[in-house]
Design a protein around this motif. Sequence first.
Motif, mmCIF file in Angstrom:
data_model
loop_
_atom_site.group_PDB
_atom_site.id
_atom_site.type_symbol
_atom_site.label_atom_id
_atom_site.label_comp_id
_atom_site.label_asym_id
_atom_site.label_seq_id
_atom_site.Cartn_x
_atom_site.Cartn_y
_atom_site.Cartn_z
ATOM 1 N N HIS A 13 0.822 -1.209 0.000
ATOM 2 C CA HIS A 13 0.000 0.000 0.000
ATOM 3 C C HIS A 13 0.857 1.260 0.000
ATOM 4 N N LEU A 14 1.929 1.255 0.777
ATOM 5 C CA LEU A 14 2.825 2.408 0.803
ATOM 6 C C LEU A 14 3.479 2.623 -0.558
ATOM 7 N N LEU A 15 4.049 1.566 -1.111
ATOM 8 C CA LEU A 15 4.774 1.690 -2.370
ATOM 9 C C LEU A 15 3.846 2.102 -3.511
ATOM 10 N N LEU A 16 2.668 1.505 -3.579
ATOM 11 C CA LEU A 16 1.754 1.763 -4.690
ATOM 12 C C LEU A 16 1.015 3.086 -4.552
ATOM 13 N N SER A 17 1.062 3.703 -3.377
ATOM 14 C CA SER A 17 0.438 5.017 -3.176
ATOM 15 C C SER A 17 1.317 6.156 -3.670
ATOM 16 N N LEU A 18 2.565 5.842 -4.024
ATOM 17 C CA LEU A 18 3.520 6.861 -4.446
ATOM 18 C C LEU A 18 3.879 6.680 -5.919
ATOM 19 N N ARG A 19 4.557 7.685 -6.468
ATOM 20 C CA ARG A 19 4.865 7.695 -7.898
ATOM 21 C C ARG A 19 6.365 7.744 -8.155
ATOM 22 N N GLN A 20 6.731 7.756 -9.423
ATOM 23 C CA GLN A 20 8.129 7.709 -9.817
ATOM 24 C C GLN A 20 8.906 8.930 -9.336
ATOM 25 N N LYS A 21 8.234 10.051 -9.158
ATOM 26 C CA LYS A 21 8.882 11.274 -8.688
ATOM 27 C C LYS A 21 9.168 11.240 -7.191
ATOM 28 N N ASP A 22 8.590 10.278 -6.495
ATOM 29 C CA ASP A 22 8.705 10.212 -5.034
ATOM 30 C C ASP A 22 9.877 9.344 -4.596
ATOM 31 N N ILE A 23 10.258 9.509 -3.334
ATOM 32 C CA ILE A 23 11.368 8.754 -2.754
ATOM 33 C C ILE A 23 10.930 8.165 -1.417
ATOM 34 N N ILE A 24 11.277 6.910 -1.197
ATOM 35 C CA ILE A 24 11.174 6.310 0.135
ATOM 36 C C ILE A 24 12.600 6.075 0.609
ATOM 37 N N ALA A 25 12.968 6.688 1.709
ATOM 38 C CA ALA A 25 14.289 6.478 2.301
ATOM 39 C C ALA A 25 14.101 5.683 3.583
ATOM 40 N N ILE A 108 19.545 10.893 -1.050
ATOM 41 C CA ILE A 108 18.545 11.411 -0.107
ATOM 42 C C ILE A 108 18.759 12.897 0.144
ATOM 43 N N LYS A 109 20.011 13.336 0.138
ATOM 44 C CA LYS A 109 20.253 14.768 0.323
ATOM 45 C C LYS A 109 19.679 15.571 -0.842
#
Length: 241
Positions: A13-25, A108-109
Amino acid sequence: ELRLPECPTLYHHLLLSLRQKDIIATFNWDPFLYDTWDYYKDAMPLPKIIYLHGNVRIAYCDKHHSYGTKGTYCPECNKEFTPVPILYPISTKNYSNDPFISSEWDRIKYGLREAIALTIFGYGAPKSDKEAFELMIKAWKDRSNREFETIEIIDTKDRQSLIETWKPFMPTYHWQHVKNFYKSLIARYARRSCEALYVSTVLGRFVEDYPFPKDIGFEELMLWLKPLIDAELASNLECRK
């Protein structure tokens, strides 16, 4: 040897709620975000994942700056990927010693400098991560003092303790706190959280929730996501024209 169950989980759910422009760190070593990303990577545009303290599932090629599952091979040089290091919770870590970890911190920076919204999900900023905390603050404030950007914290802790921990990130206390992922901006406006923020804060208009469905199976979930992804792909195509 841990594996995800045969049904959608919070990782999906977390991964699919976001898009290619987003970042999960992530600071976690566990393999579940990577496993979820690996499963969907050829099916739809996904956010980038950054492994700040390493990960038990992945390995990398330093020469070609690529990574994949342990035991697989670099598509460029056909050499087996090297397992990434794991950074342990000690007070002094060196984020520049290893090329993979160093490149993850560079990513990430850059992401923090460019972001208009920051979600902190369950991360407590322990004392053993003091160096990481300071690096993230510096990157977050590199372009401005962040008086107007949105910070959201998903955490079961009480509000006051969260303020004490995260006040360096929010000089004007322009933030919100939820205790459940499904009440967050990410889940309430799946794949459209930044658009929802823009319309509500800049344009001053009401935005209707488009909540992520948490109690359906994989097939139904893909059907629910399809119109959103189709619109994204069409928009990207139009931009390229």
